[in-house]
Write an enzyme that holds these catalytic residues in place. Structure first.
Site, PDB file in Angstrom:
ATOM      1  CG  HIS A   1      -1.586   1.291   1.519  1.00 30.48           C
ATOM      2  ND1 HIS A   1      -2.875   1.578   1.121  1.00 30.48           N
ATOM      3  CD2 HIS A   1      -1.148   2.406   2.175  1.00 30.48           C
ATOM      4  CE1 HIS A   1      -3.200   2.794   1.502  1.00 30.48           C
ATOM      5  NE2 HIS A   1      -2.171   3.321   2.149  1.00 30.48           N
ATOM      6  CD  GLU A   2       2.032   3.513   3.709  1.00 31.65           C
ATOM      7  OE1 GLU A   2       2.278   4.578   3.106  1.00 31.65           O
ATOM      8  OE2 GLU A   2       1.046   3.388   4.461  1.00 31.65           O
TER       9      GLU A   2
ATOM     10  CG  HIS B   1       0.260   6.253  -0.557  1.00 34.65           C
ATOM     11  ND1 HIS B   1      -0.763   7.022  -1.063  1.00 34.65           N
ATOM     12  CD2 HIS B   1      -0.222   5.687   0.582  1.00 34.65           C
ATOM     13  CE1 HIS B   1      -1.825   6.917  -0.275  1.00 34.65           C
ATOM     14  NE2 HIS B   1      -1.529   6.111   0.722  1.00 34.65           N
TER      15      HIS B   1
ATOM     16  CD  GLU C   1      -4.624   6.603   2.615  1.00 32.30           C
ATOM     17  OE1 GLU C   1      -4.391   5.390   2.823  1.00 32.30           O
ATOM     18  OE2 GLU C   1      -3.719   7.450   2.537  1.00 32.30           O
TER      19      GLU C   1
END
Length: 280
Positions: free
Chosen positions: A129-130, A133, A203
């Protein structure tokens, strides 16, 4: 490209805000001083805000031999991007964030609590997930918006003190109490809106992107449920001290009962989990 444009708009907005305040406080001289200050702040926000955030949380770099680095390295190679630096925050509250002005200068930070509470598969889901980003170039605008939100809050505090102690009966100097009161109310709301507008949709996109990178959306879904529960059970002291950075984290680290969390910087965990479970 879109995030770069958003970053430019945010920096320009901060400059305009500071110049207006400088004019209120010191006329044309105040405006020039504010313009110079804004230039320095914008330069610092672009080049050093990621380093500042890592220092706020006393993050320490992990060695290339650490298993978390190996996971990040494998995910980055799978996604075809540069391998970010990896940092560890000594805090029992499980959470994580990514920062950096571009994928070539990115960092991912995780807490000791995250490593203690999650399985390796769940940790992989969070790291993916990071990394999403980073790939989406959310990290620059996120950290710049944190700087701007912090600046707005600081300006509001400055006006509060000036309105209390800098006003005289002839209104020849200082700031009128009404102006101070308006800034005290409006500035924190503006800071919250900046954070909310930037982070909520990103998100969802990072969740989906991370699930594709890891290959299993259930890993992240399971991690989010654990992180959400843990962050309701305990305080993340550093995050409470620096609320302007809340939107950087995968789960909002602020106490939900506090006024500082009036505007949610993240979508609901239930909605995020539902979307992930519906992917495959």
């Amino acid at each position: 490209m879109i995030n770069n444009l958003k970053t430019f708009i945010l920096l320009a907005s901060l400059t305009a805000l500071l110049v207006v305040i400088g004019g209120l406080l010191g006329g044309s001289t105040g405006m020039l001083v504010a313009l110079l200050f804004a230039g320095i702040m914008n330069f610092s926000a672009y080049w050093y805000s990621d380093t500042l955030v890592l220092k706020m949380y006393n993050a320490e770099p992990l060695s290339n031999n650490h298993f978390v680095y190996h996971i990040v390295s494998e995910l980055a190679h799978r996604a075809g991007t540069s391998v970010p630096k990896v940092y560890l925050i000594n805090n029992s509250t499980p959470n994580a964030f990514a920062t950096g002005r571009n994928p070539e200068n990115a960092s991912i930070a995780v807490t000791t609590g995250l490593l203690d509470r999650l399985t390796q598969e769940e940790i992989t889901g969070v790291l993916a997930h990071e990394l999403a980003h980073v790939i989406h170039r959310d990290t620059l605008i996120n950290v710049v918006s944190a700087t701007i939100a912090g600046a707005i809050s600081g300006i509001a505090n400055m006006f509060m003190w000036l309105s209390m102690f800098g006003h005289n009966s002839n209104n020849e100097e200082g700031v009128h109490p009404v102006v101070g009161m308006i800034m005290m109310i409006v500035a924190p709301l503006a800071a919250g809106l900046i954070q909310m507008a930037i982070s909520r949709s990103r998100e969802f996109e990072a969740d989906a992107g991370g699930a594709r990178i890891s290959g299993n959306p259930q890993w992240l879904a399971s991690a989010l449920l654990k992180l959400d529960q843990a962050n309701h059970e305990q305080y993340f002291d550093e995050a409470e001290t620096h609320p302007a950075t809340a939107h950087l984290f995968i789960i909002n680290p602020l106490n939900g009962e506090k006024l500082a969390n009036l505007f949610s910087t993240h979508p609901s965990t239930a909605e995020r989990v539902a979307r992930l479970r519906a992917m495959y």
